[in-house]
Motif scaffolding. Structure first.
Motif, PDB file in Angstrom:
ATOM      1  N   THR A 116      48.063  25.718  38.453  1.00 28.86           N
ATOM      2  CA  THR A 116      47.613  24.709  38.017  1.00 28.86           C
ATOM      3  C   THR A 116      48.271  24.447  36.717  1.00 28.86           C
ATOM      4  O   THR A 116      48.098  25.427  35.726  1.00 28.86           O
ATOM      5  CB  THR A 116      45.862  24.664  37.908  1.00 28.86           C
ATOM      6  N   ARG A 151      43.361  17.831  38.174  1.00 25.35           N
ATOM      7  CA  ARG A 151      42.173  17.600  37.390  1.00 25.35           C
ATOM      8  C   ARG A 151      42.441  16.714  36.624  1.00 25.35           C
ATOM      9  O   ARG A 151      42.946  16.852  35.090  1.00 25.35           O
ATOM     10  CB  ARG A 151      41.737  18.900  36.825  1.00 25.35           C
ATOM     11  N   TRP A 172      37.375  11.480  42.192  1.00 26.17           N
ATOM     12  CA  TRP A 172      36.595  12.391  41.492  1.00 26.17           C
ATOM     13  C   TRP A 172      35.897  13.119  42.544  1.00 26.17           C
ATOM     14  O   TRP A 172      34.952  12.477  43.237  1.00 26.17           O
ATOM     15  CB  TRP A 172      36.005  11.239  40.598  1.00 26.17           C
ATOM     16  N   TYR A 175      34.192  18.862  40.382  1.00 27.68           N
ATOM     17  CA  TYR A 175      35.705  19.577  40.109  1.00 27.68           C
ATOM     18  C   TYR A 175      35.239  20.997  40.038  1.00 27.68           C
ATOM     19  O   TYR A 175      36.167  21.780  40.331  1.00 27.68           O
ATOM     20  CB  TYR A 175      36.409  19.032  38.576  1.00 27.68           C
ATOM     21  N   ASP A 176      34.034  21.333  39.654  1.00 29.39           N
ATOM     22  CA  ASP A 176      33.850  22.811  39.422  1.00 29.39           C
ATOM     23  C   ASP A 176      33.892  23.602  41.036  1.00 29.39           C
ATOM     24  O   ASP A 176      34.030  24.854  41.081  1.00 29.39           O
ATOM     25  CB  ASP A 176      32.601  23.170  38.769  1.00 29.39           C
ATOM     26  N   LEU A 179      37.942  20.286  44.939  1.00 29.72           N
ATOM     27  CA  LEU A 179      39.128  19.452  44.699  1.00 29.72           C
ATOM     28  C   LEU A 179      39.701  18.872  46.226  1.00 29.72           C
ATOM     29  O   LEU A 179      39.735  19.612  47.127  1.00 29.72           O
ATOM     30  CB  LEU A 179      40.282  20.162  44.072  1.00 29.72           C
ATOM     31  N   PHE A 206      38.523  13.342  34.824  1.00 30.59           N
ATOM     32  CA  PHE A 206      38.234  14.748  34.441  1.00 30.59           C
ATOM     33  C   PHE A 206      38.055  14.869  32.974  1.00 30.59           C
ATOM     34  O   PHE A 206      37.521  15.880  32.211  1.00 30.59           O
ATOM     35  CB  PHE A 206      39.502  15.783  34.960  1.00 30.59           C
ATOM     36  N   TYR A 220      34.292  17.830  31.708  1.00 33.67           N
ATOM     37  CA  TYR A 220      34.888  18.638  32.444  1.00 33.67           C
ATOM     38  C   TYR A 220      36.039  19.714  31.675  1.00 33.67           C
ATOM     39  O   TYR A 220      36.182  21.108  31.692  1.00 33.67           O
ATOM     40  CB  TYR A 220      35.533  18.203  33.638  1.00 33.67           C
ATOM     41  N   PRO A 224      44.307  16.978  31.189  1.00 35.98           N
ATOM     42  CA  PRO A 224      44.369  17.371  32.368  1.00 35.98           C
ATOM     43  C   PRO A 224      45.398  18.251  32.938  1.00 35.98           C
ATOM     44  O   PRO A 224      46.052  19.021  32.257  1.00 35.98           O
ATOM     45  CB  PRO A 224      45.306  15.628  32.810  1.00 35.98           C
ATOM     46  N   CYS A 295      42.038  26.987  39.937  1.00 34.79           N
ATOM     47  CA  CYS A 295      40.850  26.078  40.310  1.00 34.79           C
ATOM     48  C   CYS A 295      40.442  26.284  41.598  1.00 34.79           C
ATOM     49  O   CYS A 295      41.337  27.086  42.376  1.00 34.79           O
ATOM     50  CB  CYS A 295      41.422  24.449  39.913  1.00 34.79           C
TER      51      CYS A 295
END
Length: 935
Positions: A116, A151, A172, A175-176, A179, A206, A220, A224, A295
């Motif tokens: 990421t 993100r 969306w 996110y935690d 994905l 995000f 979040y 990005p 992530c």
């Protein structure tokens, strides 16, 4: 329709486009058409052609919807062609269907290797980024697939060309926890030699500041990031993977200077770095990327992506009283504006978006803190075309500032964006305003189904409110093929719920600082899966969501305690009851305890039914017993021996009738009578909020009060479903009076003009008025039972069921009623005709028509009424009521409105006795007008 069976549509479960599937064993569905009445599916042969050759599977039985995958598991990136042919009970055999591509659009376990990455040294919050990586292929490409997530929001370019037409990817999610990755065939974009992967990246959801009390919080992250990997299969049999890692380069000096879901975009065309995603570009000034902590491994997308669906031209150009230029696109829509402009370099064109005008000026107050403003800085290179890509707006009007030269409205066009869901439902009727209202429901659904089901698309919110979709899921499922879309959202609901010990957040994904159990909102956990099963025949979603359903009901039961009554604590209740003050939308007429305990019963009952369907007999017994305890407690606590419910409100009676809390026929009939009385006493104007509104018409027609339901749904005075239509609405409003009768905007802090929740009554239009409803999951058996409402001359609903197109409708013709129905091949229908409703008729597939006596034919208007008649007698004669109100409005608009709102239109007393504040001469004129209208 063909004389012999023909397979006309083959689909794979949760396909994200026409080819890619998200799982190794997608369930399959196919639609068969045959003109032979009563043709019935007896079996099917499936043929799958792929890298390993051709395999076949022979299936016996009637199933053709969400049939288990009959072959070996698909392997990542495998491409197949699937054909189906069917056999009928009569021995007929169809031809093979057209081949349906099936591409395994997922990665194998452990195959995700992308890091990421983002901008290493950002200079501001949520800084937009350009990223690139050059690589060389020495061997021709046989096949290439791109997997990407972010993100934030992103778009990928390969050698200067965008890889697809999707927007705001990847949407969306929670996110935690979760994905999603897209899976895109990019074979045709690669070449032997040097290639370049380029990524445009912005903050999206995000990095957004979500509303939290008075201060927005960036929940979040501040910057990005993107992760992608390109898997290239070469002609020599080798495979090359190019993934994001520390060797990528990035810059924050691109043309996108500012971006946010709520603020909008600022784009400086002077800063465009031409050729940045193509070979030969010099990226020496760019810097190595930042590599983030890993992530969650992304999952394959299981619902269609969002796309540009259509374009809308400017309908009118308005010059406001202050001299500003405002474009009117003629409808409330969701998306952005594309412009074509020429002018000097550095000229800034500013676009401000809003849904309404007030006092002739753009009204941005309902947006709260959302700027909803896009800015384009010209490069000065001639005709320049531009549209945003990292934000969206809900709007009808756009104020244009800084346009160089004379504005030609043809140079600006609105681009409508939404998740690309197939339309499946169409309603029409003889009443123009009601038909327009239904159009508004459709437009609002499309606008709010952008990657997730949102409450509204314009202000500083745009959140996945659980209460809204809980009441609206049946309507959505009739209008759009949204099984995969809502199933995906439910996965986020379960993940967020697990973080809160079984409590379902008010919004999913959850961004609220405090999460408390709230009835009707949390009940999305049980209701939405049940709706998807009922409408799409999807048992899989029940199995997948079962633990979520059970956890929520356990929370509710714990809150109810031994008394089995959910009382006290925070509740939204019958939210936005029209009697609630503008700044206190939760102050409804119905006791929140009455609502909460009724919702508990409904969820416990749904859970028990689900447990039984899934073979969980112990749970089925347990929760059925709990539901019965709650039902008895509700009746014991809130219902008098005379069948009056505490609070005596429309919502309370509708809950008891529609949820099956009251089972005694006599009590149910008495409650229906009281509900009809209350509806008339309110002047046939809406007196319910979020919870009661989807139920009240159903409760009326279900207890024999069709005329009251008709007067209620066809009402045009405020509050009503049709009042906004008379005020020019093109979507459904959040408040019944988002626009007041004097044309001003509701003073409440919470006012949206595109909110689908109150449009949930459309499901009743489909099922009851037109008369088409599922009698078995997925419409395998159909109920045709139209209700020809007074005030309508015809109604019809057409729905693409999982088994094919179905239809139910009726029309008045020469003193008769004509009922028509289309029953899809391979299904049956139970028909209840209006003139013999107690004797249903069973019919097989095909087109049917019946003619019988019209109960309303020859019904006279009744005798004359006067002001000495009761309020109900005047109200129930529309001509008399209209004459009365016209006379009062001609004298004093405010007095007329106060009289209308304060009068209880009951069958007792004389109307004239309630007119003490009306001057005697006006009373006399009103009496004359009423007499004349009914003589």
């Amino acid at each position: 329709m063909p004389a012999t069976p023909q397979v006309v549509r083959v689909t794979a479960e949760h396909a994200t486009d026409r080819t890619a599937v998200a799982t190794a064993r997608p369930r399959l569905s196919w639609v068969t058409e045959c003109a032979t009445p009563g043709w019935w599916h007896a079996g099917a042969e499936l043929e799958l052609t792929g890298p390993a050759g051709t395999r076949t599977a022979v299936l016996e039985g009637e199933d053709s919807v969400l049939v288990d995958w009959p072959f070996e598991d698909l392997r990542p990136r495998e491409e197949h062609a699937l054909r189906v042919r069917v056999t009928g009970r009569d021995g007929s055999v169809s031809a093979w269907s057209e081949p349906r591509p099936v591409v395994a659009g997922f990665l194998a376990d452990g195959e995700w290797s992308a890091a990421t990455v983002g901008l290493a040294d950002p200079q501001r919050l949520a800084e937009p980024v350009l990223l690139r990586r050059a690589f060389t292929l020495d061997v021709p490409v046989a096949r290439a697939r791109l997997y990407a997530t972010a993100r934030g929001v992103y778009q990928v370019e390969v050698n200067g060309r965008e890889v697809d037409d999707e927007v705001l990817k990847p949407g969306w999610t929670a996110y935690d926890h979760r994905l999603l990755h897209e899976s895109t065939d990019v074979t045709g974009l690669l070449t032997t030699g040097e290639n370049v992967l380029g990524v445009r990246l912005a903050g999206g959801w995000f990095c957004e500041r979500f509303p939290s009390g008075e201060i927005g919080t960036r929940l979040y992250g501040d910057q990005p990031a993107v992760a992608l990997q390109l898997v290239v299969e070469l002609a020599d049999g080798s495979t090359r993977t190019v993934a994001t890692d520390g060797t990528w380069r990035a810059t924050g000096e691109g043309p996108l200077r500012r971006s946010g879901i709520y603020p909008g975009e600022t784009f400086d065309a002077r800063r465009v770095q031409h050729g940045w995603s193509s070979p030969g570009f010099d990226d020496a000034a760019w810097a190595p990327v930042r590599v983030d902590e890993p992530c969650p491994v992304p999952q394959a997308r299981m619902s269609p992506g969002a796309r540009r669906l259509r374009e809308v031209a400017v309908a009118d150009v308005v010059t406001t009283p202050s001299g500003r230029t405002v474009l009117d696109f003629g409808e409330d829509l969701v998306g952005w504006v594309r412009l074509t402009v020429s002018g000097p370099a550095g000229t800034t064109v500013t676009l401000r978006h809003a849904e309404v005008l007030e006092g002739g000026e753009l009204c941005t107050r309902p947006l709260r803190t959302a700027e909803a403003t896009d800015r384009y800085v010209l490069a000065g290179t001639g005709r320049e075309a531009w549209e945003p890509w990292s934000t969206f707006h809900g709007f009808r009007y756009v104020e244009v500032d800084g346009w160089p030269g004379e504005l030609d409205p043809a140079d600006l066009v609105a681009v409508v964006v939404s998740s690309d869901l197939r339309r499946t439902g169409w309603f029409e009727c003889s009443h123009e305003l009601l038909s327009r209202f239904h159009d508004n429901v459709v437009r609002g659904t499309v606008g709010n189904f952008l990657h997730l089901p949102t409450d509204c698309p314009q202000r500083d919110e745009r959140l996945g409110w659980t209460g809204d979709i809980q009441v609206f899921a049946p309507t959505a499922s009739a209008l759009l093929d949204c099984d995969g879309f809502l199933t995906s959202w439910l996965r986020d609901l379960a993940l967020e719920q697990a973080d809160h010990d079984g409590v379902v957040p008010y919004v999913v994904p959850s961004v609220r600082p405090q999460v408390l159990a709230a009835a009707a909102w949390g009940d999305a956990a049980t209701v939405v899966p049940a709706v998807l099963h009922e409408r799409f025949g999807d048992t899989g979603v029940l199995a997948a969501q079962y633990e979520s359903m059970r956890a929520w009901v356990d929370v509710e039961l714990a809150a109810a305690g031994e008394r089995r009554l959910w009382e006290g604590g925070f509740q939204f209740g019958d939210w936005l009851d029209p009697a609630a003050p503008p700044d206190r939308p939760g102050e409804a007429r119905t006791d929140p305890d009455v609502v909460a305990t009724a919702e508990l019963f409904r969820s416990a009952d749904l859970l028990a039914r689900t447990a039984r369907l899934l073979g969980r007999e112990e749970d089925a017994e347990r929760y059925a017993g709990a539901a019965e305890e709650v039902r008895r407690a509700w009746l014991r606590e809130y219902v008098t021996p005379a069948a009056r419910v505490v609070g005596d409100t429309q919502t309370a009676y509708a809950l008891a009738i529609r949820y099956g809390i009251v089972t005694d026929p006599a009590v149910r009939a008495a409650m229906g009578e009281r509900l009809a009385h209350l509806v008339r006493a309110a002047g046939y104007r809406v007196a319910t909020g979020f919870v009661g509104t989807p139920l009240v018409c159903d409760a009326l027609t279900g207890t024999g009060h069709d005329e009251a339901a008709a007067r209620l749904v066809l009402q045009t005075e405020c509050p009503s479903w049709l009042y906004p239509v008379t005020m020019g609405a093109t979507t459904v409003w959040e408040r019944w009076d988002s626009l007041l009768e004097d044309g001003s905007v509701n003073p409440g802090q919470m006012t949206s003009f595109n909110h689908y929740a109150f449009g949930a009554v459309a499901d009743w239009l489909h099922r009851v008025v037109a008369g088409l409803a599922p009698a078995a999951p997925g419409y395998r058996r159909i109920d045709v039972a139209p209700h020809p409402l007074p005030g309508l001359d015809s109604a019809r609903f057409v729905h693409d069921t999982p088994y094919g197109r179905a239809e139910s409708g009726w029309r008045r013709e020469d003193g008769d009623l004509v009922v028509t129905a289309v029953v899809p091949t391979g299904t049956t229908a139970r028909v209840r005709l209006p003139w013999v409703r107690e004797e249903p008729v069973d019919v097989v597939s095909g087109r049917h028509e019946w003619r019988g006596p019209d109960p309303d034919a020859g019904r006279g208007p009744g005798g004359p009424v006067t002001l000495a008649s009761s309020p109900a007698e005047v109200l129930d004669r529309p001509a008399a009521y209209d004459a009365l109100m016209t006379t009062l409005r001609a004298h004093d608009e405010h007095l007329a409105r106060a009289f209308r709102d304060q009068t209880r239109w009951v069958p007792q007393g004389r109307l004239v006795d309630l007119m003490r504040r009306v001057p005697l001469p006006v009373q006399q004129r009103a009496d004359e007008a009423v007499r004349a209208a009914t003589s």
